[in-house]
Design a protein around this motif. Sequence first.
Motif, PDB file in Angstrom:
ATOM      1  N   ARG A 234     -13.865 -42.724  13.272  1.00 16.23           N
ATOM      2  CA  ARG A 234     -13.752 -42.063  11.976  1.00 16.23           C
ATOM      3  C   ARG A 234     -13.094 -40.710  12.172  1.00 16.23           C
ATOM      4  O   ARG A 234     -13.638 -39.844  12.880  1.00 16.23           O
ATOM      5  CB  ARG A 234     -15.104 -41.870  11.296  1.00 16.23           C
ATOM      6  N   LEU A 235     -11.959 -40.548  11.556  1.00 17.12           N
ATOM      7  CA  LEU A 235     -11.254 -39.276  11.595  1.00 17.12           C
ATOM      8  C   LEU A 235     -11.713 -38.402  10.433  1.00 17.12           C
ATOM      9  O   LEU A 235     -11.946 -38.901   9.326  1.00 17.12           O
ATOM     10  CB  LEU A 235      -9.748 -39.486  11.508  1.00 17.12           C
ATOM     11  N   SER A 236     -11.817 -37.114  10.693  1.00 14.42           N
ATOM     12  CA  SER A 236     -12.166 -36.143   9.664  1.00 14.42           C
ATOM     13  C   SER A 236     -11.052 -35.119   9.543  1.00 14.42           C
ATOM     14  O   SER A 236     -10.377 -34.803  10.527  1.00 14.42           O
ATOM     15  CB  SER A 236     -13.467 -35.427  10.004  1.00 14.42           C
ATOM     16  N   CYS A 237     -10.891 -34.602   8.352  1.00 10.62           N
ATOM     17  CA  CYS A 237      -9.896 -33.567   8.091  1.00 10.62           C
ATOM     18  C   CYS A 237     -10.575 -32.479   7.260  1.00 10.62           C
ATOM     19  O   CYS A 237     -10.825 -32.676   6.072  1.00 10.62           O
ATOM     20  CB  CYS A 237      -8.703 -34.145   7.344  1.00 10.62           C
ATOM     21  N   ALA A 238     -10.885 -31.371   7.903  1.00 10.72           N
ATOM     22  CA  ALA A 238     -11.554 -30.261   7.233  1.00 10.72           C
ATOM     23  C   ALA A 238     -10.511 -29.315   6.651  1.00 10.72           C
ATOM     24  O   ALA A 238      -9.596 -28.882   7.360  1.00 10.72           O
ATOM     25  CB  ALA A 238     -12.449 -29.522   8.211  1.00 10.72           C
ATOM     26  N   ALA A 239     -10.669 -29.004   5.382  1.00  5.23           N
ATOM     27  CA  ALA A 239      -9.701 -28.157   4.688  1.00  5.23           C
ATOM     28  C   ALA A 239     -10.318 -26.812   4.340  1.00  5.23           C
ATOM     29  O   ALA A 239     -11.515 -26.707   4.055  1.00  5.23           O
ATOM     30  CB  ALA A 239      -9.219 -28.846   3.412  1.00  5.23           C
ATOM     31  N   SER A 240      -9.484 -25.794   4.343  1.00  7.21           N
ATOM     32  CA  SER A 240      -9.897 -24.459   3.910  1.00  7.21           C
ATOM     33  C   SER A 240      -8.724 -23.797   3.224  1.00  7.21           C
ATOM     34  O   SER A 240      -7.564 -24.208   3.390  1.00  7.21           O
ATOM     35  CB  SER A 240     -10.384 -23.621   5.094  1.00  7.21           C
ATOM     36  N   GLY A 241      -9.027 -22.765   2.468  1.00  8.46           N
ATOM     37  CA  GLY A 241      -7.963 -22.065   1.754  1.00  8.46           C
ATOM     38  C   GLY A 241      -8.127 -22.261   0.268  1.00  8.46           C
ATOM     39  O   GLY A 241      -9.097 -21.800  -0.312  1.00  8.46           O
ATOM     40  N   ARG A 242      -7.203 -22.991  -0.323  1.00  2.86           N
ATOM     41  CA  ARG A 242      -7.222 -23.169  -1.769  1.00  2.86           C
ATOM     42  C   ARG A 242      -8.175 -24.292  -2.172  1.00  2.86           C
ATOM     43  O   ARG A 242      -8.773 -24.951  -1.332  1.00  2.86           O
ATOM     44  CB  ARG A 242      -5.799 -23.437  -2.259  1.00  2.86           C
ATOM     45  N   THR A 243      -8.325 -24.503  -3.470  1.00  2.00           N
ATOM     46  CA  THR A 243      -9.289 -25.459  -4.004  1.00  2.00           C
ATOM     47  C   THR A 243      -8.944 -26.877  -3.553  1.00  2.00           C
ATOM     48  O   THR A 243      -7.922 -27.450  -3.942  1.00  2.00           O
ATOM     49  CB  THR A 243      -9.318 -25.391  -5.533  1.00  2.00           C
ATOM     50  N   PHE A 244      -9.817 -27.438  -2.747  1.00  2.00           N
ATOM     51  CA  PHE A 244      -9.568 -28.735  -2.120  1.00  2.00           C
ATOM     52  C   PHE A 244      -9.318 -29.821  -3.155  1.00  2.00           C
ATOM     53  O   PHE A 244      -8.439 -30.679  -2.984  1.00  2.00           O
ATOM     54  CB  PHE A 244     -10.772 -29.082  -1.251  1.00  2.00           C
ATOM     55  N   SER A 245     -10.069 -29.792  -4.241  1.00  2.00           N
ATOM     56  CA  SER A 245      -9.976 -30.869  -5.234  1.00  2.00           C
ATOM     57  C   SER A 245      -8.681 -30.835  -6.042  1.00  2.00           C
ATOM     58  O   SER A 245      -8.455 -31.714  -6.872  1.00  2.00           O
ATOM     59  CB  SER A 245     -11.177 -30.836  -6.170  1.00  2.00           C
ATOM     60  N   ASN A 246      -7.833 -29.860  -5.823  1.00  5.90           N
ATOM     61  CA  ASN A 246      -6.526 -29.817  -6.478  1.00  5.90           C
ATOM     62  C   ASN A 246      -5.464 -30.616  -5.737  1.00  5.90           C
ATOM     63  O   ASN A 246      -4.334 -30.730  -6.217  1.00  5.90           O
ATOM     64  CB  ASN A 246      -6.029 -28.374  -6.595  1.00  5.90           C
ATOM     65  N   TYR A 247      -5.852 -31.175  -4.588  1.00  6.41           N
ATOM     66  CA  TYR A 247      -4.876 -31.807  -3.711  1.00  6.41           C
ATOM     67  C   TYR A 247      -5.209 -33.267  -3.446  1.00  6.41           C
ATOM     68  O   TYR A 247      -6.363 -33.614  -3.145  1.00  6.41           O
ATOM     69  CB  TYR A 247      -4.815 -31.078  -2.367  1.00  6.41           C
ATOM     70  N   ALA A 248      -4.180 -34.113  -3.574  1.00  3.29           N
ATOM     71  CA  ALA A 248      -4.289 -35.443  -2.996  1.00  3.29           C
ATOM     72  C   ALA A 248      -4.239 -35.296  -1.484  1.00  3.29           C
ATOM     73  O   ALA A 248      -3.554 -34.424  -0.958  1.00  3.29           O
ATOM     74  CB  ALA A 248      -3.143 -36.323  -3.471  1.00  3.29           C
ATOM     75  N   MET A 249      -4.973 -36.156  -0.794  1.00  5.33           N
ATOM     76  CA  MET A 249      -5.041 -36.082   0.669  1.00  5.33           C
ATOM     77  C   MET A 249      -4.494 -37.371   1.272  1.00  5.33           C
ATOM     78  O   MET A 249      -4.876 -38.472   0.866  1.00  5.33           O
ATOM     79  CB  MET A 249      -6.469 -35.870   1.120  1.00  5.33           C
ATOM     80  N   GLY A 250      -3.614 -37.210   2.233  1.00  3.83           N
ATOM     81  CA  GLY A 250      -3.014 -38.364   2.890  1.00  3.83           C
ATOM     82  C   GLY A 250      -3.233 -38.341   4.388  1.00  3.83           C
ATOM     83  O   GLY A 250      -3.507 -37.294   4.976  1.00  3.83           O
ATOM     84  N   TRP A 251      -3.140 -39.526   4.967  1.00  4.81           N
ATOM     85  CA  TRP A 251      -3.143 -39.676   6.426  1.00  4.81           C
ATOM     86  C   TRP A 251      -1.824 -40.312   6.842  1.00  4.81           C
ATOM     87  O   TRP A 251      -1.362 -41.282   6.212  1.00  4.81           O
ATOM     88  CB  TRP A 251      -4.301 -40.532   6.898  1.00  4.81           C
ATOM     89  N   PHE A 252      -1.262 -39.790   7.907  1.00 10.86           N
ATOM     90  CA  PHE A 252      -0.025 -40.290   8.494  1.00 10.86           C
ATOM     91  C   PHE A 252      -0.270 -40.510   9.985  1.00 10.86           C
ATOM     92  O   PHE A 252      -1.248 -40.007  10.546  1.00 10.86           O
ATOM     93  CB  PHE A 252       1.111 -39.276   8.317  1.00 10.86           C
TER      94      PHE A 252
END
Length: 124
Positions: free
Chosen positions: A19-37
Amino acid sequence: QVQLVESGGGLVQAGGSLRLSCAASGRTFSNYAMGWFRQAPGKEREFVAVVSRSGGSTYCIDSVKGRFTISRDNVKNTAYLQMNSLKPEDTAVYYCAARAASYNFLPRDGYDYWGQGTQVTVSS
Protein backbone atom coordinates in the motif's frame (compact mmCIF):
# COMPACT_ATOMS: atom_id res chain seq x y z
CA GLN A 1 2.24 25.10 -3.45
CA VAL A 2 1.44 21.54 -2.53
CA GLN A 3 4.11 19.25 -1.16
CA LEU A 4 3.70 15.52 -1.72
CA VAL A 5 5.63 12.73 -0.04
CA GLU A 6 5.19 9.10 -1.05
CA SER A 7 5.92 6.10 1.14
CA GLY A 8 5.22 2.40 1.26
CA GLY A 9 7.29 1.12 -1.61
CA GLY A 10 9.58 -1.88 -1.33
CA LEU A 11 10.47 -5.33 -2.57
CA VAL A 12 7.70 -7.93 -2.75
CA GLN A 13 7.25 -11.30 -4.39
CA ALA A 14 4.84 -11.76 -7.25
CA GLY A 15 1.32 -12.15 -5.92
CA GLY A 16 2.05 -9.98 -2.91
CA SER A 17 0.61 -6.65 -1.84
CA LEU A 18 1.80 -3.16 -1.00
CA ARG A 19 0.00 0.00 0.00
CA LEU A 20 1.48 3.27 -1.13
CA SER A 21 0.70 6.47 0.74
CA CYS A 22 0.99 10.05 -0.44
CA ALA A 23 0.97 12.66 2.32
CA ALA A 24 0.11 16.17 1.19
CA SER A 25 0.76 19.53 2.81
CA GLY A 26 0.37 23.12 1.78
CA ARG A 27 -2.90 24.09 0.18
CA THR A 28 -6.35 22.58 0.78
CA PHE A 29 -6.02 18.91 -0.09
CA SER A 30 -9.67 18.47 -1.03
CA ASN A 31 -9.30 21.01 -3.86
CA TYR A 32 -7.13 18.59 -5.80
CA ALA A 33 -7.70 15.43 -7.75
CA MET A 34 -4.96 12.96 -6.85
CA GLY A 35 -3.26 10.68 -9.33
CA TRP A 36 -0.70 7.90 -9.28
CA PHE A 37 1.83 7.41 -12.06
CA ARG A 38 4.69 5.00 -12.55
CA GLN A 39 7.89 4.84 -14.53
CA ALA A 40 9.67 1.60 -15.26
CA PRO A 41 13.34 1.52 -16.28
CA GLY A 42 13.77 2.61 -19.88
CA LYS A 43 10.10 3.51 -20.26
CA GLU A 44 8.07 6.69 -20.21
CA ARG A 45 6.06 7.67 -17.18
CA GLU A 46 2.63 6.06 -17.25
CA PHE A 47 -0.65 7.18 -15.70
CA VAL A 48 -2.04 4.51 -13.35
CA ALA A 49 -5.04 5.80 -11.42
CA VAL A 50 -6.89 8.90 -10.25
CA VAL A 51 -9.33 9.74 -7.47
CA SER A 52 -11.65 12.74 -7.49
CA ARG A 53 -11.57 15.51 -4.93
CA SER A 54 -14.23 13.89 -2.75
CA GLY A 55 -12.96 10.37 -3.20
CA GLY A 56 -16.29 9.35 -4.65
CA SER A 57 -15.04 8.71 -8.17
CA THR A 58 -12.01 6.78 -9.33
CA TYR A 59 -10.46 5.54 -12.56
CA CYS A 60 -7.55 3.23 -13.28
CA ILE A 61 -5.92 1.77 -16.34
CA ASP A 62 -6.96 -1.63 -17.61
CA SER A 63 -3.72 -3.37 -16.67
CA VAL A 64 -4.31 -2.76 -12.95
CA LYS A 65 -8.10 -3.02 -12.76
CA GLY A 66 -9.18 -5.54 -10.18
CA ARG A 67 -5.73 -5.43 -8.55
CA PHE A 68 -5.10 -1.78 -7.60
CA THR A 69 -7.42 0.51 -5.66
CA ILE A 70 -6.94 4.24 -5.32
CA SER A 71 -8.47 6.13 -2.41
CA ARG A 72 -8.00 9.20 -0.28
CA ASP A 73 -8.63 10.52 3.22
CA ASN A 74 -9.34 14.25 3.16
CA VAL A 75 -9.04 14.47 6.95
CA LYS A 76 -5.55 12.97 6.93
CA ASN A 77 -4.59 14.76 3.69
CA THR A 78 -3.39 11.48 2.28
CA ALA A 79 -3.96 9.51 -0.89
CA TYR A 80 -3.42 5.78 -1.16
CA LEU A 81 -2.76 3.14 -3.77
CA GLN A 82 -3.52 -0.37 -2.58
CA MET A 83 -1.75 -2.83 -4.87
CA ASN A 84 -2.68 -6.51 -4.73
CA SER A 85 -1.68 -9.50 -6.85
CA LEU A 86 1.46 -7.70 -7.89
CA LYS A 87 3.28 -8.78 -11.02
CA PRO A 88 6.91 -8.30 -12.08
CA GLU A 89 5.70 -5.89 -14.77
CA ASP A 90 4.42 -3.59 -12.00
CA THR A 91 8.03 -2.87 -11.05
CA ALA A 92 8.58 0.88 -11.32
CA VAL A 93 9.05 4.10 -9.44
CA TYR A 94 5.59 5.22 -8.37
CA TYR A 95 4.72 8.90 -8.14
CA CYS A 96 1.71 10.66 -6.72
CA ALA A 97 0.55 13.93 -8.19
CA ALA A 98 -2.03 16.62 -7.51
CA ARG A 99 -4.09 18.70 -9.90
CA ALA A 100 -6.58 21.43 -9.12
CA ALA A 101 -9.83 20.14 -10.58
CA SER A 102 -13.57 20.48 -10.60
CA TYR A 103 -15.42 18.30 -8.14
CA ASN A 104 -15.80 15.00 -9.99
CA PHE A 105 -13.15 15.47 -12.67
CA LEU A 106 -10.74 12.56 -13.13
CA PRO A 107 -7.72 13.97 -14.97
CA ARG A 108 -5.15 11.71 -16.57
CA ASP A 109 -2.65 14.46 -17.29
CA GLY A 110 -1.89 18.10 -16.61
CA TYR A 111 -0.85 17.57 -13.01
CA ASP A 112 0.61 20.53 -11.16
CA TYR A 113 2.49 18.96 -8.26
CA TRP A 114 4.54 15.79 -7.94
CA GLY A 115 6.12 13.74 -5.21
CA GLN A 116 9.66 12.41 -5.31
CA GLY A 117 8.62 8.83 -6.01
CA THR A 118 8.86 5.49 -4.25
CA GLN A 119 10.38 2.33 -5.70
CA VAL A 120 8.26 -0.77 -6.08
CA THR A 121 10.06 -3.95 -7.08
CA VAL A 122 8.19 -7.19 -7.71
CA SER A 123 10.28 -10.34 -7.94
CA SER A 124 9.18 -13.40 -9.87
